[in-house]
Design an enzyme around this catalytic site. Structure first.
Site, PDB file in Angstrom:
ATOM      1  N   ALA A 165       0.874  -1.184   0.000  1.00  0.00           N
ATOM      2  CA  ALA A 165       0.000   0.000   0.000  1.00  0.00           C
ATOM      3  C   ALA A 165       0.906   1.228   0.000  1.00  0.00           C
ATOM      4  O   ALA A 165       1.852   1.303   0.796  1.00  0.00           O
ATOM      5  CB  ALA A 165      -0.914   0.001   1.220  1.00  0.00           C
TER       6      ALA A 165
ATOM      7  N   TRP B 121       0.605   4.167   1.136  1.00  0.00           N
ATOM      8  CA  TRP B 121       0.633   4.950   2.367  1.00  0.00           C
ATOM      9  C   TRP B 121       1.384   4.249   3.492  1.00  0.00           C
ATOM     10  O   TRP B 121       1.639   4.844   4.546  1.00  0.00           O
ATOM     11  CB  TRP B 121      -0.794   5.232   2.844  1.00  0.00           C
ATOM     12  CG  TRP B 121      -1.653   4.016   2.962  1.00  0.00           C
ATOM     13  CD1 TRP B 121      -2.543   3.569   2.041  1.00  0.00           C
ATOM     14  CD2 TRP B 121      -1.695   3.080   4.055  1.00  0.00           C
ATOM     15  NE1 TRP B 121      -3.147   2.409   2.486  1.00  0.00           N
ATOM     16  CE2 TRP B 121      -2.645   2.086   3.718  1.00  0.00           C
ATOM     17  CE3 TRP B 121      -1.033   2.967   5.268  1.00  0.00           C
ATOM     18  CZ2 TRP B 121      -2.944   1.016   4.549  1.00  0.00           C
ATOM     19  CZ3 TRP B 121      -1.321   1.903   6.105  1.00  0.00           C
ATOM     20  CH2 TRP B 121      -2.265   0.937   5.750  1.00  0.00           C
ATOM     21  N   CYS B 122       1.729   2.981   3.308  1.00  0.00           N
ATOM     22  CA  CYS B 122       2.303   2.156   4.376  1.00  0.00           C
ATOM     23  C   CYS B 122       3.800   2.434   4.542  1.00  0.00           C
ATOM     24  O   CYS B 122       4.571   2.371   3.584  1.00  0.00           O
ATOM     25  CB  CYS B 122       2.058   0.671   4.053  1.00  0.00           C
ATOM     26  SG  CYS B 122       2.984  -0.469   5.098  1.00  0.00           S
ATOM     27  N   TYR B 123       4.208   2.675   5.786  1.00  0.00           N
ATOM     28  CA  TYR B 123       5.623   2.938   6.084  1.00  0.00           C
ATOM     29  C   TYR B 123       6.497   1.753   5.708  1.00  0.00           C
ATOM     30  O   TYR B 123       7.541   1.903   5.075  1.00  0.00           O
ATOM     31  CB  TYR B 123       5.771   3.263   7.572  1.00  0.00           C
ATOM     32  CG  TYR B 123       7.209   3.273   8.056  1.00  0.00           C
ATOM     33  CD1 TYR B 123       8.037   4.366   7.814  1.00  0.00           C
ATOM     34  CD2 TYR B 123       7.738   2.181   8.743  1.00  0.00           C
ATOM     35  CE1 TYR B 123       9.356   4.359   8.254  1.00  0.00           C
ATOM     36  CE2 TYR B 123       9.040   2.167   9.188  1.00  0.00           C
ATOM     37  CZ  TYR B 123       9.855   3.260   8.936  1.00  0.00           C
ATOM     38  OH  TYR B 123      11.165   3.256   9.350  1.00  0.00           O
TER      39      TYR B 123
END
Length: 479
Positions: free
Chosen positions: A167, A169-171
């Site tokens: 994803a 947005w995932c760190y």
């Protein structure tokens, strides 16, 4: 020798000659009434003697299990993957145990709550994963972008397809991206997909390909899946059998892992044999969950202070999208203390019909939410526990924990969870079975017989004398 005449002098029950006695209708009636009364009172006394009586008191808890209490549970989550399902325990004294696995078992289940295989192996908890150092080094896109239209075609063209479900947005997805693309580029150079065809690395953006990620039960990002041609047989629901990769995420480790995957496969072979991948670090690869749901069963021991048992999705190296997570669950068993034998419980219910009614009050309850309308919902159960001890007349001590439960659904600010908040009462209920003396029963029976006989005799005497008096009065009037 004592003469018989002297013995007769101590006779308390001297007999009146039959010729000196007189039978009457009133006496006969009273005799019948007395006999019926004796039988009735004897029956009541016998019933009372055979029945079991108890006394109840409330005392300070004196539990034999000391400072710890066992909690047994069997919970089914149709939309929580066993891959990330975690059982955590905390309390007001600062205890905080995360991802308990020693006494907990997990089984993948389908939407109908049916187990789809053997126990899911969670593997050891990893405290650290290697990533490439952050730098500004340029890297190209070495992996193939996959979507719902080309996924099946590419997976059938290559012996091994390794996919990064991520994803944006995932760190952790962003930490993996540089090393993933570098490793994919190296593997592409070493094993040209057009010429070699044995392995290819791909990527799927789960914010764009929602259905594809759901089909492969992706709940945490990034999730690395290994698809092997020949062993990835789809079932009727379109689900793949494949592996998950949990190893280090630096470029060198990823490249070495890919080389070990492809090493056993001959150039002219299109069949990837599972379990023949060489020296890949132990526990780096494990079977991926076959279904999106999970049944969690087992037990934990907690301190006898207010605390929480929490079921959630947990990982130190994955991110979760709370807006699409659904913590619906069905409670098959949730109870405190040691299990009571069925025969013993049956005997107890004969004495105390109400006991055990609240032993597992949540059993059979379903808490289902619609993922479309109730996204990011946390379910909390507030439980108050009271201990009951039953002391049998045989000095057998039986312990039972009963509880009340109140549940609520609320919007979660982060990842939704299922929380069981429990509090134990410092008091306990003591029920004592009172034994009855046989000598007391015999004494009461004698009292019944003697009392009824005496009262009947008094009534007969009064009635007889009254009748005689009436007759004398009538005779006096005639003369």
């Amino acid at each position: 020798m004592v003469s018989s005449a002297k013995l007769k002098s101590v006779d308390f029950y001297r007999k009146i000659p039959r010729d000196l006695t007189e039978a009457s209708l009133s006496g006969a009636g009273l005799s019948i009434i007395a006999a019926v009364s004796m039988m009735f009172l004897f029956g009541m006394e016998l019933h009372n003697y055979l029945s079991i009586s108890t006394s109840t008191s409330v005392i300070v808890d004196r539990s034999s299990d000391k400072d710890y209490l066992r909690i047994d549970f069997n919970l089914s989550f149709p939309a929580l993957s066993c891959e990330f399902a975690s059982v955590d325990v905390s309390d007001v004294l600062g205890t905080n145990r995360l991802n308990i696995t020693k006494t907990v078992r997990k089984y993948s289940i389908d939407k109908h709550l049916r187990a789809t295989g053997s126990e899911f192996e969670s593997g050891p908890v990893t405290n650290m994963l290697k990533h490439d150092d952050d730098n500004d080094e340029e890297y190209g896109e070495g992996s193939v972008a996959l979507n719902g239209r080309n996924f099946d075609r590419i997976s059938h063209q290559h012996s091994i397809l390794v996919v990064n479900f991520y994803a944006p947005w995932c760190y952790w997805s962003n930490r993996l991206k540089p090393s993933w693309e570098k490793a994919a580029k190296i593997i592409r150079e070493r094993h040209d997909p057009e010429i070699d065809g044995r392995i290819i690395m791909g990527r799927v953006d789960c914010t764009e390909e929602v259905d594809l990620c759901r089909r492969n039960h992706i709940q945490g990002y990034p999730s690395i899946r290994i698809f092997r041609k020949g062993s990835d047989v789809r079932d009727e629901n379109g689900h793949h059998e494949h592996e998950s990769y949990y190893g280090d995420r630096d470029t060198d480790t990823l490249v070495n892992t890919m080389e070990e995957l492809v090493a056993p496969i001959a150039m002219d072979s299109h069949l990837a044999l599972e379990g023949k991948s060489g020296k890949t670090e132990e526990n780096a690869k494990r079977p991926a969950p076959s279904e999106a749901g999970c049944r969690i069963e087992g037990f934990v021991r907690v301190k006898k202070v207010p605390g929480n048992l929490v079921i959630s999705a947990r990982s130190g190296f994955h991110s979760f999208d709370g807006s699409i997570m659904n913590m619906s669950h069905v409670i098959s068993d949730f109870s405190f203390g040691r299990k009571i034998n069925a025969r013993v419980m049956s005997d107890l219910k004969r004495i105390l019909p109400y006991i055990g009614v609240s032993h597992a009050k949540l059993n059979g309850q379903a808490y289902l939410t619609d993922p479309e309308d109730h996204a990011n919902v946390t379910v909390e159960h507030y439980i108050q526990v009271v201990k009951t001890e039953v002391m049998r007349s045989s000095h057998q001590l039986i312990e039972d924990y009963e509880y009340t439960a109140h549940s609520s659904l609320m919007h979660a600010h982060s990842v939704p969870v299922v929380k069981f908040h429990f509090e134990l009462s410092p008091m306990q209920v003591l029920i004592t079975e009172n034994s009855k003396s046989f000598s007391h029963f015999i004494t009461n029976v004698c009292a019944i017989i003697g009392g009824v006989f005496t009262v009947a005799g008094i009534l007969d005497s009064i009635l007889h004398n009254t009748l005689r008096l009436v007759k004398k009065v009538e005779l006096g009037k005639n003369f």
